[in-house]
Design an enzyme around this catalytic site. Structure first.
Site, PDB file in Angstrom:
ATOM      1  N   TYR A   1      10.712  -0.549   1.483  1.00  0.00           N
ATOM      2  CA  TYR A   1      10.858  -0.778   0.504  1.00  0.00           C
ATOM      3  C   TYR A   1      11.396  -0.102  -1.092  1.00  0.00           C
ATOM      4  CZ  TYR A   1      12.524  -3.672  -3.499  1.00  0.00           C
ATOM      5  OH  TYR A   1      13.165  -4.465  -4.612  1.00  0.00           O
TER       6      TYR A   1
ATOM      7  N   SER B   1       5.170  -0.238   5.174  1.00  0.00           N
ATOM      8  CA  SER B   1       5.348  -0.849   3.815  1.00  0.00           C
ATOM      9  C   SER B   1       6.137  -2.130   4.478  1.00  0.00           C
ATOM     10  CB  SER B   1       5.712   0.052   3.162  1.00  0.00           C
ATOM     11  OG  SER B   1       6.214  -0.372   2.005  1.00  0.00           O
TER      12      SER B   1
ATOM     13  N   ASP C   1      -3.613   4.431  -1.580  1.00  0.00           N
ATOM     14  CA  ASP C   1      -2.511   3.534  -1.669  1.00  0.00           C
ATOM     15  C   ASP C   1      -2.453   2.674  -3.295  1.00  0.00           C
ATOM     16  OD1 ASP C   1       0.143   2.037  -1.768  1.00  0.00           O
ATOM     17  OD2 ASP C   1      -0.669   1.851   0.726  1.00  0.00           O
TER      18      ASP C   1
ATOM     19  N   HIS D   1       0.046   6.110  -0.273  1.00  0.00           N
ATOM     20  CA  HIS D   1       1.542   5.723   0.157  1.00  0.00           C
ATOM     21  C   HIS D   1       2.527   6.428   1.182  1.00  0.00           C
ATOM     22  CE1 HIS D   1       2.840   1.091   0.503  1.00  0.00           C
ATOM     23  NE2 HIS D   1       4.369   1.937   0.623  1.00  0.00           N
TER      24      HIS D   1
END
Length: 327
Positions: A92, A183, A274, A303
């Site tokens: 995303y 994710s 993250d 991430h």
């Protein structure tokens, strides 16, 4: 050990704090039934990427649950026998990865169906018509309306249509439908697997998004991917009078509430650094998976691409025996 969250020993015990609606499974059983009762309307055409002697490339257009056009890349190795297929979901906000990356699975003798989420960075349509603001995030899209009108309710149902498509396309092995994503893609993959437990055989999920919304909000991690939560409460509930109501409604699209129905092996990865998806929100998901599972923890990764996790997909999807695929 580096961390952006609570210590690892506490992460392993964390179970999540976002409320789960009392009628959660009644709600989702209805949605799945609706998704499987819809006419499956799709069109396939050769991609502008020319086929090779080993691999074919196609564009697929599929009618989504609200009638919008969904786009998916389809990569298929040239084989006489039926081949496994991986349902690939993207992060995303974005779109499916390029053809070159998708074709990596073809080298393992596997087809790939890579769906693009409506109204994000790809070609899938979002027709709108939902009540309430979108601010900066799809999480809150439809939050002022009925739970069934939430944006991600439709996307989760669309993943069921992808399962149906995988079962209908010629040359694919319906007994070997796999799921992969990172994710947002990991979140969609886990939900797809939970809603289709008799069809999905394996699921790989790297640092899943869409989990434990209240935890992300309370940690002030509503940045990048969770930022809509901050805008919504600040602008539309400034005194916090409807927090319980709002987060309970978000519970209908919280990944941790789905995974108890997963029945196949799950390969799971988390980077402890993250900052986009709090590790605790990911551990909340993993703790509720009852199926065979393996959790790889990467202390110094955030991430980002984690190549060592990607390499584990080779044996996870490549081995035929479920008992061995998590080694």
């Amino acid at each position: 050990m580096p961390t952006r969250d609570i210590p690892l020993c506490e992460l392993r015990e964390y179970k999540g704090i976002t409320p789960k609606p009392a009628d959660f499974w009644e709600f989702w059983d209805k949605r799945v039934e609706e998704a499987f009762c819809l006419p499956l309307t799709w069109e396939i055409r050769p991609s502008e990427i020319k086929a090779t002697s080993e691999t074919e490339f196609y564009d697929i257009w599929l009618k989504g649950v609200r009638g919008a056009k969904l786009y998916a890349k389809y990569v298929k190795p040239v084989r006489e026998e039926k081949v496994p297929v991986i349902l690939q979901f993207h992060g995303y906000p974005g779109a499916s990865r390029g053809w070159f990356e998708q074709a990596a699975f073809a080298g393992m003798g596997m087809a790939v169906l890579a769906m693009e989420c409506p109204g994000q960075g790809g070609f899938s349509e979002e027709l709108g018509g939902r009540k309430g603001t979108t601010a900066a995030d799809h999480i809150i899209m439809g939050l002022d309306g009925r739970p069934e009108d939430l944006y991600y309710v439709d996307v989760f149902m669309d993943t069921c249509l992808m399962v149906r498509l995988a079962m209908e396309l010629p040359g694919l092995d319906k007994e070997r439908i796999y799921v992969n994503g990172a994710s947002q893609g990991a979140a969609l993959g886990l939900v797809c697997t939970a809603l289709n437990p008799t069809h999905i055989c394996r699921c790989a999920a790297l640092y899943p998004f869409l989990s434990d919304y209240r935890r992300a909000w309370e940690m002030d991690r509503d940045i990048i991917v969770y930022d809509g939560l901050k805008y919504y409460t600040k602008w539309f509930d400034p005194q916090g009078e409807r927090l319980e109501e709002s987060f309970t409604k978000l519970g209908y699209i919280d990944v941790q509430n789905f995974v108890e129905r997963i029945s196949c092996p799950v390969l799971f990865g988390t980077g402890l650094m993250d900052e986009a998806c709090p590790p605790s929100s990911q551990f909340a998901v993993f703790s509720k998976i009852r199926a065979p599972k393996k959790h790889y923890v990467f202390p110094e990764y955030g991430h980002e691409e984690i190549a060592v996790f990607d390499d584990k997909l080779i044996s996870f999807f490549g081995r035929k025996e479920d008992a061995l695929c998590l080694e």
